[in-house]
Design an enzyme around this catalytic site. Structure first.
Site, PDB file in Angstrom:
ATOM      1  N   HIS A  99      41.542  31.243  53.510  1.00 34.09           N
ATOM      2  CA  HIS A  99      42.583  31.184  54.537  1.00 34.09           C
ATOM      3  C   HIS A  99      42.038  31.663  55.882  1.00 34.09           C
ATOM      4  O   HIS A  99      40.960  32.240  55.941  1.00 34.09           O
ATOM      5  CB  HIS A  99      43.777  32.045  54.123  1.00 34.09           C
ATOM      6  CG  HIS A  99      43.424  33.453  53.738  1.00 34.09           C
ATOM      7  ND1 HIS A  99      42.846  33.769  52.530  1.00 34.09           N
ATOM      8  CD2 HIS A  99      43.532  34.633  54.406  1.00 34.09           C
ATOM      9  CE1 HIS A  99      42.633  35.071  52.466  1.00 34.09           C
ATOM     10  NE2 HIS A  99      43.023  35.620  53.593  1.00 34.09           N
ATOM     11  N   GLU A 110      52.743  53.686  46.236  1.00 37.14           N
ATOM     12  CA  GLU A 110      53.401  53.319  47.501  1.00 37.14           C
ATOM     13  C   GLU A 110      52.439  53.508  48.663  1.00 37.14           C
ATOM     14  O   GLU A 110      51.943  54.605  48.885  1.00 37.14           O
ATOM     15  CB  GLU A 110      54.640  54.195  47.686  1.00 37.14           C
ATOM     16  CG  GLU A 110      55.247  54.149  49.098  1.00 37.14           C
ATOM     17  CD  GLU A 110      56.463  55.078  49.207  1.00 37.14           C
ATOM     18  OE1 GLU A 110      57.290  55.101  48.282  1.00 37.14           O
ATOM     19  OE2 GLU A 110      56.565  55.786  50.227  1.00 37.14           O
ATOM     20  N   HIS A 156      58.015  62.231  45.987  1.00 35.83           N
ATOM     21  CA  HIS A 156      57.830  62.328  47.440  1.00 35.83           C
ATOM     22  C   HIS A 156      59.144  62.131  48.182  1.00 35.83           C
ATOM     23  O   HIS A 156      60.170  61.766  47.588  1.00 35.83           O
ATOM     24  CB  HIS A 156      56.796  61.290  47.888  1.00 35.83           C
ATOM     25  CG  HIS A 156      57.114  59.899  47.446  1.00 35.83           C
ATOM     26  ND1 HIS A 156      56.756  59.413  46.210  1.00 35.83           N
ATOM     27  CD2 HIS A 156      57.773  58.880  48.057  1.00 35.83           C
ATOM     28  CE1 HIS A 156      57.152  58.158  46.089  1.00 35.83           C
ATOM     29  NE2 HIS A 156      57.781  57.804  47.190  1.00 35.83           N
ATOM     30  N   ARG A 176      64.977  59.862  53.252  1.00 29.26           N
ATOM     31  CA  ARG A 176      64.852  59.032  52.042  1.00 29.26           C
ATOM     32  C   ARG A 176      64.703  60.023  50.914  1.00 29.26           C
ATOM     33  O   ARG A 176      63.723  60.751  50.827  1.00 29.26           O
ATOM     34  CB  ARG A 176      63.638  58.098  52.150  1.00 29.26           C
ATOM     35  CG  ARG A 176      63.228  57.394  50.849  1.00 29.26           C
ATOM     36  CD  ARG A 176      64.324  56.453  50.353  1.00 29.26           C
ATOM     37  NE  ARG A 176      63.900  55.654  49.183  1.00 29.26           N
ATOM     38  CZ  ARG A 176      64.095  56.009  47.915  1.00 29.26           C
ATOM     39  NH1 ARG A 176      64.690  57.172  47.616  1.00 29.26           N
ATOM     40  NH2 ARG A 176      63.698  55.211  46.937  1.00 29.26           N
ATOM     41  N   GLU A 228      63.380  48.945  45.165  1.00 27.30           N
ATOM     42  CA  GLU A 228      63.629  50.179  45.910  1.00 27.30           C
ATOM     43  C   GLU A 228      64.978  50.800  45.538  1.00 27.30           C
ATOM     44  O   GLU A 228      65.187  52.002  45.717  1.00 27.30           O
ATOM     45  CB  GLU A 228      63.574  49.874  47.419  1.00 27.30           C
ATOM     46  CG  GLU A 228      63.816  51.049  48.349  1.00 27.30           C
ATOM     47  CD  GLU A 228      62.709  52.112  48.334  1.00 27.30           C
ATOM     48  OE1 GLU A 228      61.654  51.863  47.735  1.00 27.30           O
ATOM     49  OE2 GLU A 228      62.910  53.192  48.917  1.00 27.30           O
ATOM     50  N   HIS A 270      62.136  61.366  45.363  1.00 23.58           N
ATOM     51  CA  HIS A 270      62.120  60.361  44.287  1.00 23.58           C
ATOM     52  C   HIS A 270      60.687  60.050  43.902  1.00 23.58           C
ATOM     53  O   HIS A 270      59.736  60.498  44.551  1.00 23.58           O
ATOM     54  CB  HIS A 270      62.799  59.076  44.761  1.00 23.58           C
ATOM     55  CG  HIS A 270      61.959  58.313  45.754  1.00 23.58           C
ATOM     56  ND1 HIS A 270      61.835  58.704  47.078  1.00 23.58           N
ATOM     57  CD2 HIS A 270      61.172  57.203  45.631  1.00 23.58           C
ATOM     58  CE1 HIS A 270      61.021  57.876  47.707  1.00 23.58           C
ATOM     59  NE2 HIS A 270      60.589  56.956  46.862  1.00 23.58           N
ATOM     60  N   GLU A 274      46.301  39.230  48.403  1.00 21.02           N
ATOM     61  CA  GLU A 274      46.543  39.853  49.714  1.00 21.02           C
ATOM     62  C   GLU A 274      48.015  39.750  50.075  1.00 21.02           C
ATOM     63  O   GLU A 274      48.585  38.662  50.059  1.00 21.02           O
ATOM     64  CB  GLU A 274      45.693  39.144  50.782  1.00 21.02           C
ATOM     65  CG  GLU A 274      46.018  39.563  52.210  1.00 21.02           C
ATOM     66  CD  GLU A 274      45.135  38.873  53.248  1.00 21.02           C
ATOM     67  OE1 GLU A 274      44.123  38.246  52.861  1.00 21.02           O
ATOM     68  OE2 GLU A 274      45.455  38.962  54.442  1.00 21.02           O
ATOM     69  N   HIS A 285      37.999  32.882  55.438  1.00 15.05           N
ATOM     70  CA  HIS A 285      37.475  33.846  54.464  1.00 15.05           C
ATOM     71  C   HIS A 285      38.333  33.833  53.212  1.00 15.05           C
ATOM     72  O   HIS A 285      39.386  33.193  53.181  1.00 15.05           O
ATOM     73  CB  HIS A 285      37.486  35.259  55.064  1.00 15.05           C
ATOM     74  CG  HIS A 285      38.879  35.807  55.242  1.00 15.05           C
ATOM     75  ND1 HIS A 285      39.694  35.423  56.281  1.00 15.05           N
ATOM     76  CD2 HIS A 285      39.618  36.668  54.489  1.00 15.05           C
ATOM     77  CE1 HIS A 285      40.866  36.033  56.167  1.00 15.05           C
ATOM     78  NE2 HIS A 285      40.852  36.796  55.083  1.00 15.05           N
ATOM     79  N   HIS A 310      58.380  56.614  41.636  1.00 19.89           N
ATOM     80  CA  HIS A 310      58.461  55.305  40.973  1.00 19.89           C
ATOM     81  C   HIS A 310      57.155  55.078  40.237  1.00 19.89           C
ATOM     82  O   HIS A 310      56.178  55.827  40.431  1.00 19.89           O
ATOM     83  CB  HIS A 310      58.755  54.177  41.965  1.00 19.89           C
ATOM     84  CG  HIS A 310      58.272  54.466  43.352  1.00 19.89           C
ATOM     85  ND1 HIS A 310      56.939  54.424  43.688  1.00 19.89           N
ATOM     86  CD2 HIS A 310      58.943  54.860  44.468  1.00 19.89           C
ATOM     87  CE1 HIS A 310      56.811  54.746  44.958  1.00 19.89           C
ATOM     88  NE2 HIS A 310      57.997  55.029  45.468  1.00 19.89           N
ATOM     89  N   HIS A 341      39.227  36.655  49.528  1.00 17.34           N
ATOM     90  CA  HIS A 341      39.054  37.981  48.929  1.00 17.34           C
ATOM     91  C   HIS A 341      38.785  37.799  47.444  1.00 17.34           C
ATOM     92  O   HIS A 341      39.671  37.350  46.712  1.00 17.34           O
ATOM     93  CB  HIS A 341      40.299  38.835  49.152  1.00 17.34           C
ATOM     94  CG  HIS A 341      40.692  38.903  50.599  1.00 17.34           C
ATOM     95  ND1 HIS A 341      40.125  39.799  51.469  1.00 17.34           N
ATOM     96  CD2 HIS A 341      41.535  38.135  51.328  1.00 17.34           C
ATOM     97  CE1 HIS A 341      40.629  39.593  52.676  1.00 17.34           C
ATOM     98  NE2 HIS A 341      41.483  38.586  52.624  1.00 17.34           N
TER      99      HIS A 341
HETATM  100 MN    MN Z   1      58.838  55.863  47.378  1.00 10.45          MN
HETATM  101 MN    MN Z   2      42.577  37.673  54.137  1.00  8.35          MN
END
Ligand code: MN
Ligand code: MN
Length: 431
Positions: A369, A148, A187, A139, A210, A142, A330, A323, A144, A325
């Site tokens: 959820h 990541e 990277h 890959r 991407e 590059h 998420e 639970h 961004h 967050h």
């Molecule tokens: Mn990347």
């Molecule tokens: Mn969760």
């Protein structure tokens, strides 16, 4: 719509008269009385019923048949949409997108596909990319704007990066390991296993693309040769082999031995102070019990990360407990197995969707959820958050740490039940 009590009476009459073959009482009540004269027969959706009928309903009422066109393959994979649990109640937009629906860009060195907010509108804060690199497949170098986060699902990869002080990073990662490249940090990734590698990338930007990152070849190709020459104080001809088209994912020779490459790149500046790799494959789980295990990886144990995550394994029948967050959305990726998730989105709205390997799930901040393993094999999935700190609040810990009289006055369970809830969060059940 006729009054409910009258429908009830009619169902009773129909049942006693034997005109209905084990009807779903609730379905009759909800869907009207036109069914009463008919006998149910439902070969079309029998498969879906057999795989998911948690409530005991048979869904045999003629009001539930689907005489029109039906996608049998999808219906059998989505039983909780075909016949939702009784507790579901519309209003919650879809929170699932299978990678199988994504366009796959295939190059000589491997392939990639992505699921972004453009595909799954609810996923505003995060996007995901699946990538496969053949042995030697690179890959391209590059960077961004967003950070990541990655999780290895197969094979072995050599990853490299350079930070804002010229400090270097080179390492090898295996299945179950992960990495974090901060936004703007350049990277690369190369498949080095006997069959290359595959991994999932997660970005803290739902609109990530991407196919539009800052590529080394693309940048150099769009810079005048004489400027490149002046920049490095070398002849123009030095750059005559720069590709005129981006490489993106391309096959080349394997890298040199790891220790040799590390020694080379550390010269002058040394390594990055906090490694960008995290060897989660060898980490002891944060919690193990009868229901499964969880590994929580955030900046407490992975100082370089700006993205928190949990790697969850649910045994058959295991439950990632109820639970939410409080701090962030998420993003989920289902690595193996099958299960379902219900998201309650307040205002009386709740929806259940089914998940299989390769599916993306998304739960907005603070929406409660659970995830339940309904298969015969382990259900493995990732919870990823665009924040350095993992946080959750479970229903059990909420109720366990609220005065028992107060809670009992709400839900009428009796205070004995409430006092017996473990004081410490289970995360996964059964304990
Ligand atoms: Mn990347
Ligand atoms: Mn969760």
């Amino acid at each position: 719509m006729m009054p409910r009590h009258k429908e009830d009476q009619q169902v009773k009459v129909a049942e006693s008269a034997g005109t209905i073959d084990k009807p779903s009482r609730r379905s009759f009540l909800e869907k009207g009385s036109a069914v009463l004269a008919a006998t149910a027969s439902l070969p079309m959706i029998a498969a879906a019923q057999q795989t998911r009928d948690m409530s005991g309903d048979n869904h045999t009422g003629v009001n539930e048949t689907q005489p029109g066109p039906i996608n049998k393959t999808l219906d059998s994979a989505e039983p909780d949409s075909v016949f939702s649990p009784k507790t579901d109640a519309g209003g919650q937009p879809p929170f699932k997108y299978p990678f199988s629906y994504a366009h796959k860009r295939i190059e000589a060195g491997g392939w990639t596909r992505q699921v972004t907010v453009r595909d799954l509108p609810i996923s505003k804060k995060m996007a995901g990319v699946e990538m496969r690199l053949i042995k030697g497949g690179i890959r391209e170098l590059h960077w961004h704007v967003g950070a990541e986060w990655a999780f290895m699902t197969a094979g072995k990869a050599r990853i490299t990066a350079v930070d804002q002080n010229g400090r270097a990073f080179v390492d090898d990662v295996n299945p179950g390991d992960l990495w974090l490249f901060p936004g703007g940090i350049p990277h690369s990734i190369q498949g080095v296993g006997p069959d290359g590698c595959q991994f999932i990338l997660v970005f803290d930007d739902g609109n990530f693309n991407e196919f539009e990152t800052f590529l080394l070849t693309d940048w150099m190709h769009h810079t005048p040769k004489e400027v490149l020459a002046k920049n490095f104080n070398v002849p123009d001809s030095t750059f005559s082999n720069v590709p005129t088209r981006e490489l993106f994912i391309f096959p080349r020779d394997l890298p040199r031995p790891l220790a040799e490459e590390q020694k080379e790149v550390y010269q002058g500046t040394g390594p990055v102070p906090n490694t960008f790799a995290f060897f989660a494959s060898t980490m002891q789980p944060s919690k193990v019990n009868a229901g499964g295990s969880v590994k929580i990886i955030d900046r407490k144990n992975f100082p370089a990360t700006s993205i928190a995550a949990a790697v969850v394994t649910l045994k058959p029948g295991g439950l990632r407990e109820l639970h939410w967050h409080p701090n962030e959305d998420e993003w989920q990726y289902y690595v193996a197995g099958q299960g379902r998730m219900t998201v309650f989105s307040a205002g009386g709205h709740a929806r259940t969707m089914d998940f299989h390997d390769g599916d993306v799930g998304y739960v907005e901040k603070s929406m409660p959820h659970y995830i339940e393993n309904l298969g015969n094999t382990d259900l493995v999935f990732l919870e990823v958050f665009p924040t350095p700190d993992y946080q959750d609040i479970s229903l059990a810990e909420w109720l366990a740490h609220t005065p028992s009289r107060l809670v009992d006055q709400h839900i009428g369970t009796g205070e004995d039940f409430l006092r017996k809830i473990p004081r410490k969060e289970a995360v996964i059940t059964p304990e």
